[in-house]
Scaffold this motif. Structure first.
Motif, PDB file in Angstrom:
ATOM      1  N   ALA A   1      55.168   9.585 -35.770  1.00  0.00           N
ATOM      2  CA  ALA A   1      55.071  10.727 -34.863  1.00  0.00           C
ATOM      3  C   ALA A   1      54.810  10.231 -33.444  1.00  0.00           C
ATOM      4  CB  ALA A   1      53.948  11.659 -35.302  1.00  0.00           C
ATOM      5  N   ASP A   2      55.560  10.767 -32.489  1.00  0.00           N
ATOM      6  CA  ASP A   2      55.369  10.421 -31.077  1.00  0.00           C
ATOM      7  C   ASP A   2      54.167  11.172 -30.521  1.00  0.00           C
ATOM      8  OD1 ASP A   2      57.555   8.773 -31.120  1.00  0.00           O
ATOM      9  OD2 ASP A   2      58.895  10.170 -30.105  1.00  0.00           O
ATOM     10  N   LEU A   3      53.178  10.419 -30.063  1.00  0.00           N
ATOM     11  CA  LEU A   3      51.978  10.987 -29.446  1.00  0.00           C
ATOM     12  C   LEU A   3      51.592  10.165 -28.223  1.00  0.00           C
ATOM     13  CD1 LEU A   3      49.875  11.751 -32.650  1.00  0.00           C
ATOM     14  CD2 LEU A   3      50.932  13.406 -31.105  1.00  0.00           C
ATOM     15  N   PRO A   4      52.467  10.118 -27.205  1.00  0.00           N
ATOM     16  CA  PRO A   4      52.141   9.310 -26.029  1.00  0.00           C
ATOM     17  C   PRO A   4      50.951   9.886 -25.268  1.00  0.00           C
ATOM     18  CG  PRO A   4      54.084  10.649 -25.615  1.00  0.00           C
ATOM     19  CD  PRO A   4      53.733  10.835 -27.062  1.00  0.00           C
ATOM     20  N   GLY A   5      50.134   8.980 -24.772  1.00  0.00           N
ATOM     21  CA  GLY A   5      48.993   9.396 -23.957  1.00  0.00           C
ATOM     22  C   GLY A   5      47.845   9.976 -24.742  1.00  0.00           C
ATOM     23  N   ILE A   6      47.861   9.837 -26.048  1.00  0.00           N
ATOM     24  CA  ILE A   6      46.797  10.377 -26.893  1.00  0.00           C
ATOM     25  C   ILE A   6      45.739   9.302 -27.112  1.00  0.00           C
ATOM     26  CG2 ILE A   6      46.266  11.211 -29.232  1.00  0.00           C
ATOM     27  CD1 ILE A   6      47.847  13.243 -27.691  1.00  0.00           C
ATOM     28  N   ASP A   7      44.485   9.686 -27.003  1.00  0.00           N
ATOM     29  CA  ASP A   7      43.399   8.778 -27.355  1.00  0.00           C
ATOM     30  C   ASP A   7      43.361   8.698 -28.876  1.00  0.00           C
ATOM     31  OD1 ASP A   7      41.031   7.435 -27.837  1.00  0.00           O
ATOM     32  OD2 ASP A   7      39.749   9.016 -27.027  1.00  0.00           O
TER      33      ASP A   7
ATOM     34  N   ARG B   1      46.227  16.317 -36.508  1.00  0.00           N
ATOM     35  CA  ARG B   1      45.840  16.967 -35.256  1.00  0.00           C
ATOM     36  C   ARG B   1      45.563  15.874 -34.232  1.00  0.00           C
ATOM     37  NH1 ARG B   1      42.893  19.564 -39.109  1.00  0.00           N
ATOM     38  NH2 ARG B   1      43.285  21.766 -39.375  1.00  0.00           N
ATOM     39  N   ALA B   2      45.896  16.166 -32.987  1.00  0.00           N
ATOM     40  CA  ALA B   2      45.608  15.227 -31.904  1.00  0.00           C
ATOM     41  C   ALA B   2      45.376  16.022 -30.626  1.00  0.00           C
ATOM     42  CB  ALA B   2      46.754  14.243 -31.722  1.00  0.00           C
ATOM     43  N   GLU B   3      44.668  15.421 -29.711  1.00  0.00           N
ATOM     44  CA  GLU B   3      44.328  16.091 -28.450  1.00  0.00           C
ATOM     45  C   GLU B   3      44.685  15.182 -27.287  1.00  0.00           C
ATOM     46  OE1 GLU B   3      42.952  19.551 -26.737  1.00  0.00           O
ATOM     47  OE2 GLU B   3      42.848  19.157 -28.876  1.00  0.00           O
ATOM     48  N   ARG B   4      45.355  15.745 -26.282  1.00  0.00           N
ATOM     49  CA  ARG B   4      45.633  14.994 -25.050  1.00  0.00           C
ATOM     50  C   ARG B   4      44.855  15.649 -23.920  1.00  0.00           C
ATOM     51  NH1 ARG B   4      51.328  15.387 -23.385  1.00  0.00           N
ATOM     52  NH2 ARG B   4      51.769  13.661 -24.772  1.00  0.00           N
ATOM     53  N   THR B   5      44.046  14.842 -23.243  1.00  0.00           N
ATOM     54  CA  THR B   5      43.316  15.328 -22.078  1.00  0.00           C
ATOM     55  C   THR B   5      43.813  14.562 -20.859  1.00  0.00           C
ATOM     56  OG1 THR B   5      41.556  13.745 -22.528  1.00  0.00           O
ATOM     57  CG2 THR B   5      41.235  15.952 -23.378  1.00  0.00           C
ATOM     58  N   LEU B   6      44.046  15.292 -19.807  1.00  0.00           N
ATOM     59  CA  LEU B   6      44.481  14.685 -18.551  1.00  0.00           C
ATOM     60  C   LEU B   6      43.355  14.841 -17.538  1.00  0.00           C
ATOM     61  CD1 LEU B   6      48.121  16.100 -18.373  1.00  0.00           C
ATOM     62  CD2 LEU B   6      47.390  13.877 -19.202  1.00  0.00           C
ATOM     63  N   THR B   7      43.028  13.769 -16.878  1.00  0.00           N
ATOM     64  CA  THR B   7      41.955  13.824 -15.891  1.00  0.00           C
ATOM     65  C   THR B   7      42.539  13.600 -14.500  1.00  0.00           C
ATOM     66  OG1 THR B   7      41.532  11.467 -16.151  1.00  0.00           O
ATOM     67  CG2 THR B   7      40.247  12.960 -17.528  1.00  0.00           C
ATOM     68  N   SER B   8      41.891  14.189 -13.539  1.00  0.00           N
ATOM     69  CA  SER B   8      42.283  13.961 -12.148  1.00  0.00           C
ATOM     70  C   SER B   8      41.012  13.981 -11.304  1.00  0.00           C
ATOM     71  CB  SER B   8      43.270  15.028 -11.668  1.00  0.00           C
ATOM     72  OG  SER B   8      42.688  16.302 -11.732  1.00  0.00           O
TER      73      SER B   8
ATOM     74  N   THR C   1      50.076   2.750 -32.559  1.00  0.00           N
ATOM     75  CA  THR C   1      50.504   1.637 -31.714  1.00  0.00           C
ATOM     76  C   THR C   1      51.529   2.121 -30.699  1.00  0.00           C
ATOM     77  OG1 THR C   1      50.237   0.151 -33.612  1.00  0.00           O
ATOM     78  CG2 THR C   1      51.461  -0.708 -31.732  1.00  0.00           C
ATOM     79  N   ASN C   2      51.318   1.794 -29.436  1.00  0.00           N
ATOM     80  CA  ASN C   2      52.260   2.115 -28.361  1.00  0.00           C
ATOM     81  C   ASN C   2      52.677   3.583 -28.345  1.00  0.00           C
ATOM     82  OD1 ASN C   2      52.273  -0.579 -27.509  1.00  0.00           O
ATOM     83  ND2 ASN C   2      53.936  -1.091 -28.923  1.00  0.00           N
ATOM     84  N   GLY C   3      51.722   4.488 -28.571  1.00  0.00           N
ATOM     85  CA  GLY C   3      52.005   5.915 -28.498  1.00  0.00           C
ATOM     86  C   GLY C   3      52.658   6.496 -29.734  1.00  0.00           C
ATOM     87  N   VAL C   4      52.763   5.712 -30.813  1.00  0.00           N
ATOM     88  CA  VAL C   4      53.376   6.199 -32.045  1.00  0.00           C
ATOM     89  C   VAL C   4      52.347   6.126 -33.168  1.00  0.00           C
ATOM     90  CG1 VAL C   4      55.213   5.866 -33.751  1.00  0.00           C
ATOM     91  CG2 VAL C   4      55.677   5.457 -31.322  1.00  0.00           C
TER      92      VAL C   4
END
Length: 151
Positions: A42-48, A64-71, A107-110
């Protein structure tokens, strides 16, 4: 330089933004069988990786996965197409899966999930042995707990 306004592109952007806020997004995935295991990628780029939660309840596999973006403060966005939020995928595993031996790596977002086939579900050969002939009729003994039959 003049910019062209494309109403369909704008409508697509607005619709996408509305749909993204309605709930978790699906993650694109590939699923294949390799010998005695199924492999889900499964592609999950940028996921912790710490935010990834995989559980099995009966025959239902849930990812389940969560992506949080910070700025930082004072950031002025010029383009923001990557969305923060949750991702969800559920699969019915069916029968013949060894749920105790499912494993996963990231590995590598996968995300790769290895789902082994249970020993009971693997194809097997049944040995047929011929008993010595002691009369005019032959007797065949069948292994795997079946009863002997006269031919």
């Amino acid at each position: 330089m003049a910019m062209n306004f494309d109403p369909f592109r704008e409508l697509d952007r607005v619709a996408g933004a509305l749909l993204d806020r309605q709930g978790p997004r699906l993650m694109p995935m590939d699923l294949y069988r390799d010998g005695d295991v199924y492999v889900l990628n499964a592609d999950l780029p940028g996921i912790d990786p710490g935010s990834v939660d995989i559980d099995v309840d009966g025959q239902l596999l849930t990812i389940r996965a969560e992506r949080t973006l910070t700025s930082g403060d004072g950031v002025k966005w010029l383009a923001r197409e990557r969305q923060a939020g949750s991702f969800l995928r559920q699969l019915n595993l069916g029968q013949g899966i060894d749920t105790d031996r499912i494993s996963a790596s990231y590995t590598n977002g996968v995300l790769s999930v290895t789902i082994p086939v249970s020993e009971k579900a693997k194809p097997r050969k049944i040995e047929v042995t011929a008993a010595p002939s002691n009369s005019a009729s032959d007797t065949v003994a069948i292994s795997e707990g079946e009863h002997a039959q006269s031919a």
